[in-house]
Design a protein around this motif. Structure first.
Motif, PDB file in Angstrom:
ATOM      1  N   PHE A  70      12.419   4.789  52.547  1.00  0.00           N
ATOM      2  CA  PHE A  70      11.264   5.502  52.010  1.00  0.00           C
ATOM      3  C   PHE A  70      10.070   4.572  51.804  1.00  0.00           C
ATOM      4  N   LYS A  71       9.829   3.710  52.759  1.00  0.00           N
ATOM      5  CA  LYS A  71       8.655   2.842  52.724  1.00  0.00           C
ATOM      6  C   LYS A  71       7.459   3.590  53.300  1.00  0.00           C
ATOM      7  N   VAL A  72       6.244   3.040  53.106  1.00  0.00           N
ATOM      8  CA  VAL A  72       5.018   3.796  53.376  1.00  0.00           C
ATOM      9  C   VAL A  72       4.103   3.060  54.344  1.00  0.00           C
ATOM     10  N   LEU A  73       3.571   3.814  55.328  1.00  0.00           N
ATOM     11  CA  LEU A  73       2.462   3.383  56.167  1.00  0.00           C
ATOM     12  C   LEU A  73       1.231   4.169  55.727  1.00  0.00           C
ATOM     13  N   LEU A  74       0.216   3.479  55.229  1.00  0.00           N
ATOM     14  CA  LEU A  74      -1.040   4.124  54.858  1.00  0.00           C
ATOM     15  C   LEU A  74      -1.953   4.079  56.075  1.00  0.00           C
ATOM     16  N   PHE A  75      -2.211   5.256  56.671  1.00  0.00           N
ATOM     17  CA  PHE A  75      -2.847   5.338  57.991  1.00  0.00           C
ATOM     18  C   PHE A  75      -4.289   5.815  57.905  1.00  0.00           C
ATOM     19  N   PHE A  76      -5.184   5.082  58.614  1.00  0.00           N
ATOM     20  CA  PHE A  76      -6.583   5.460  58.771  1.00  0.00           C
ATOM     21  C   PHE A  76      -6.825   5.778  60.246  1.00  0.00           C
ATOM     22  N   HIS A  77      -7.267   6.992  60.524  1.00  0.00           N
ATOM     23  CA  HIS A  77      -7.390   7.444  61.909  1.00  0.00           C
ATOM     24  C   HIS A  77      -8.621   6.865  62.612  1.00  0.00           C
ATOM     25  N   GLY A  78      -8.552   6.872  63.945  1.00  0.00           N
ATOM     26  CA  GLY A  78      -9.675   6.457  64.762  1.00  0.00           C
ATOM     27  C   GLY A  78     -10.656   7.592  65.004  1.00  0.00           C
ATOM     28  N   GLY A  79     -11.617   7.324  65.896  1.00  0.00           N
ATOM     29  CA  GLY A  79     -12.647   8.307  66.207  1.00  0.00           C
ATOM     30  C   GLY A  79     -14.047   7.786  65.991  1.00  0.00           C
ATOM     31  N   GLY A  80     -14.194   6.464  65.962  1.00  0.00           N
ATOM     32  CA  GLY A  80     -15.528   5.872  65.867  1.00  0.00           C
ATOM     33  C   GLY A  80     -16.225   6.119  64.549  1.00  0.00           C
ATOM     34  N   TRP A  81     -15.475   6.358  63.475  1.00  0.00           N
ATOM     35  CA  TRP A  81     -16.018   6.678  62.156  1.00  0.00           C
ATOM     36  C   TRP A  81     -16.772   8.017  62.145  1.00  0.00           C
ATOM     37  N   VAL A  82     -16.786   8.707  63.287  1.00  0.00           N
ATOM     38  CA  VAL A  82     -17.622   9.898  63.473  1.00  0.00           C
ATOM     39  C   VAL A  82     -16.789  11.138  63.798  1.00  0.00           C
ATOM     40  N   THR A  83     -15.711  10.984  64.553  1.00  0.00           N
ATOM     41  CA  THR A  83     -14.857  12.096  64.938  1.00  0.00           C
ATOM     42  C   THR A  83     -13.433  11.853  64.435  1.00  0.00           C
ATOM     43  N   GLY A  84     -12.574  12.850  64.642  1.00  0.00           N
ATOM     44  CA  GLY A  84     -11.182  12.726  64.224  1.00  0.00           C
ATOM     45  C   GLY A  84     -10.991  13.137  62.773  1.00  0.00           C
ATOM     46  N   ASP A 108      -7.965  11.507  55.174  1.00  0.00           N
ATOM     47  CA  ASP A 108      -9.074  12.247  55.791  1.00  0.00           C
ATOM     48  C   ASP A 108     -10.388  11.789  55.160  1.00  0.00           C
ATOM     49  N   TYR A 109     -10.803  10.581  55.505  1.00  0.00           N
ATOM     50  CA  TYR A 109     -12.001   9.983  54.920  1.00  0.00           C
ATOM     51  C   TYR A 109     -13.268  10.664  55.444  1.00  0.00           C
ATOM     52  N   ARG A 110     -14.356  10.512  54.715  1.00  0.00           N
ATOM     53  CA  ARG A 110     -15.631  11.116  55.109  1.00  0.00           C
ATOM     54  C   ARG A 110     -16.171  10.471  56.389  1.00  0.00           C
ATOM     55  N   LEU A 111     -16.820  11.294  57.212  1.00  0.00           N
ATOM     56  CA  LEU A 111     -17.297  10.849  58.512  1.00  0.00           C
ATOM     57  C   LEU A 111     -18.816  10.670  58.533  1.00  0.00           C
ATOM     58  N   ALA A 112     -19.244   9.703  59.340  1.00  0.00           N
ATOM     59  CA  ALA A 112     -20.663   9.512  59.638  1.00  0.00           C
ATOM     60  C   ALA A 112     -21.057  10.504  60.748  1.00  0.00           C
ATOM     61  N   PRO A 113     -22.334  10.783  60.932  1.00  0.00           N
ATOM     62  CA  PRO A 113     -23.486  10.230  60.208  1.00  0.00           C
ATOM     63  C   PRO A 113     -23.826  10.945  58.908  1.00  0.00           C
ATOM     64  N   ARG A 208     -20.358   4.301  74.454  1.00  0.00           N
ATOM     65  CA  ARG A 208     -19.890   5.242  73.434  1.00  0.00           C
ATOM     66  C   ARG A 208     -19.527   4.506  72.142  1.00  0.00           C
ATOM     67  N   ILE A 209     -18.902   3.338  72.281  1.00  0.00           N
ATOM     68  CA  ILE A 209     -18.558   2.552  71.094  1.00  0.00           C
ATOM     69  C   ILE A 209     -19.814   2.145  70.338  1.00  0.00           C
ATOM     70  N   GLN A 210     -20.837   1.691  71.084  1.00  0.00           N
ATOM     71  CA  GLN A 210     -22.090   1.300  70.434  1.00  0.00           C
ATOM     72  C   GLN A 210     -22.763   2.490  69.772  1.00  0.00           C
ATOM     73  N   ASP A 211     -22.728   3.650  70.424  1.00  0.00           N
ATOM     74  CA  ASP A 211     -23.301   4.864  69.834  1.00  0.00           C
ATOM     75  C   ASP A 211     -22.590   5.215  68.530  1.00  0.00           C
ATOM     76  N   TYR A 212     -21.266   5.106  68.525  1.00  0.00           N
ATOM     77  CA  TYR A 212     -20.516   5.395  67.308  1.00  0.00           C
ATOM     78  C   TYR A 212     -20.940   4.466  66.179  1.00  0.00           C
ATOM     79  N   MET A 213     -21.070   3.180  66.471  1.00  0.00           N
ATOM     80  CA  MET A 213     -21.465   2.249  65.418  1.00  0.00           C
ATOM     81  C   MET A 213     -22.863   2.548  64.922  1.00  0.00           C
TER      82      MET A 213
END
Length: 306
Positions: A70-84, A108-113, A208-213
């Motif tokens: 019962f160990k834990v992985l705390l996961f943060f999803h990808g998507g360029g901080w904008v999608t996902g 489910d963290y808040r997304l930019a922009p 696309r990566i630069q646009d996301y940033m």
């Protein structure tokens, strides 16, 4: 072994190097969610919300079929901080739990922009702080909680570790960074060859990566903040035991590996593995089973190694 010409032609056709993410990011979000369907009722009972100041942070908890203590992985999803979101990553996280035997907590963290840096980062940090400091929230020992993320989520995992060290409030024991974004520029200003070599023909383009940033930050000087680009951090001491997994045909390959080298230079315990022939985001792409299997073989070895 070099990539076959047929596969390379197919990937180039799917890459759309001139696609304007900045103008169409809302459409991208809908496409991402639509392309990763899941059976929602199965997970409703595992959805929770954490209150941070004036908003809620949804999290989704995935229990493995066979738990490894019962160990834990705390996961943060990808998507360029904008999608996902936790919906588009539900199948990925369910598989992650079953592959590793760890409980996966997806944020489910808040997304930019709409919510630019540091909004999403603060959500991730707060959830991590809750897990590491308030064991009543999730009854685990701190050393049994591992940070993990892919792409922009791996960036967030790395930065949460830096922020935790800087604040002195908690310190993760391990982190897993899957094809992470670690640098501030992903165009001709980048010093890394993979940005140019893999930047146009392998689905995820450098543009696309630069646009996301550019969407992630609210002002140009943010690009020089180590909490945006952890490779710029001058002091990388006292970081968790780290596994970095990169993909051969990923524009972000070299900066991810460079971050691993810099962590090692500061005396941290770091393992870097490159998945041959793989693309950026292979964890979420269809027909990538061989690369996903190789990835989890590496992850499980890392998790079992004290």
């Amino acid at each position: 072994m070099a990539m076959s010409p047929v596969r390379k032609m197919a990937l180039k056709a799917l890459s759309y190097p001139q696609l304007d993410v900045k103008k169409n990011y809302k459409i991208h979000r809908k496409v991402v969610v639509a392309s990763h369907p899941f059976f929602k009722p199965l997970y409703n009972s595992l959805d929770q919300k954490i209150i941070l100041e004036n908003h809620e942070i949804p999290v989704r908890i995935f229990k493995p079929k066979k738990a490894e203590g019962f160990k834990v992985l705390l996961f943060f999803h990808g998507g360029g901080w904008v999608t996902g979101n936790i919906d588009s990553y539900t199948n990925v996280c369910a598989n992650m739990a079953n592959q590793t035997g760890y409980v996966v907590v997806s944020v489910d963290y808040r997304l930019a922009p709409e919510h630019p840096f540091p909004s999403g980062l603060l959500d991730c940090y707060y959830v991590a702080e809750k897990l590491y400091k308030n064991l009543q929230f999730f009854p685990r020992k701190p050393e049994e909680i591992v940070l993990i993320g892919d792409s922009a989520g791996a960036n967030l995992a790395a930065v949460v570790s830096l922020m935790a060290r800087d604040k002195g409030e908690f310190l993760p024991g391990k982190q897993i960074l899957l094809y992470p974004a670690t640098n501030n520029y992903h165009d001709s200003r980048s010093q890394f060859p993979s940005i140019l070599e893999n930047g146009t023909d392998y689905i995820m383009t450098s543009k696309r990566i630069q646009d996301y940033m550019d969407l992630y930050i609210s002002k140009e000087e943010d690009k020089f903040n180590p909490y945006v680009a952890p490779l710029l951090e001058k002091d990388l001491s006292n970081q968790p035991k780290t596994l970095i997994i990169t993909a051969e045909y990923d524009p972000l390959r070299d900066e991810g590996e460079a971050y691993g080298m810099r962590l090692k230079e500061w005396g941290n315990d770091v393992t870097v593995n490159r998945i041959k022939d793989a693309l950026h985001g292979f964890l979420t792409l269809p027909k990538q089973a061989a690369y996903i299997s190789a990835c989890y073989e590496i992850i499980n070895g890392f998790l079992k190694n004290k």
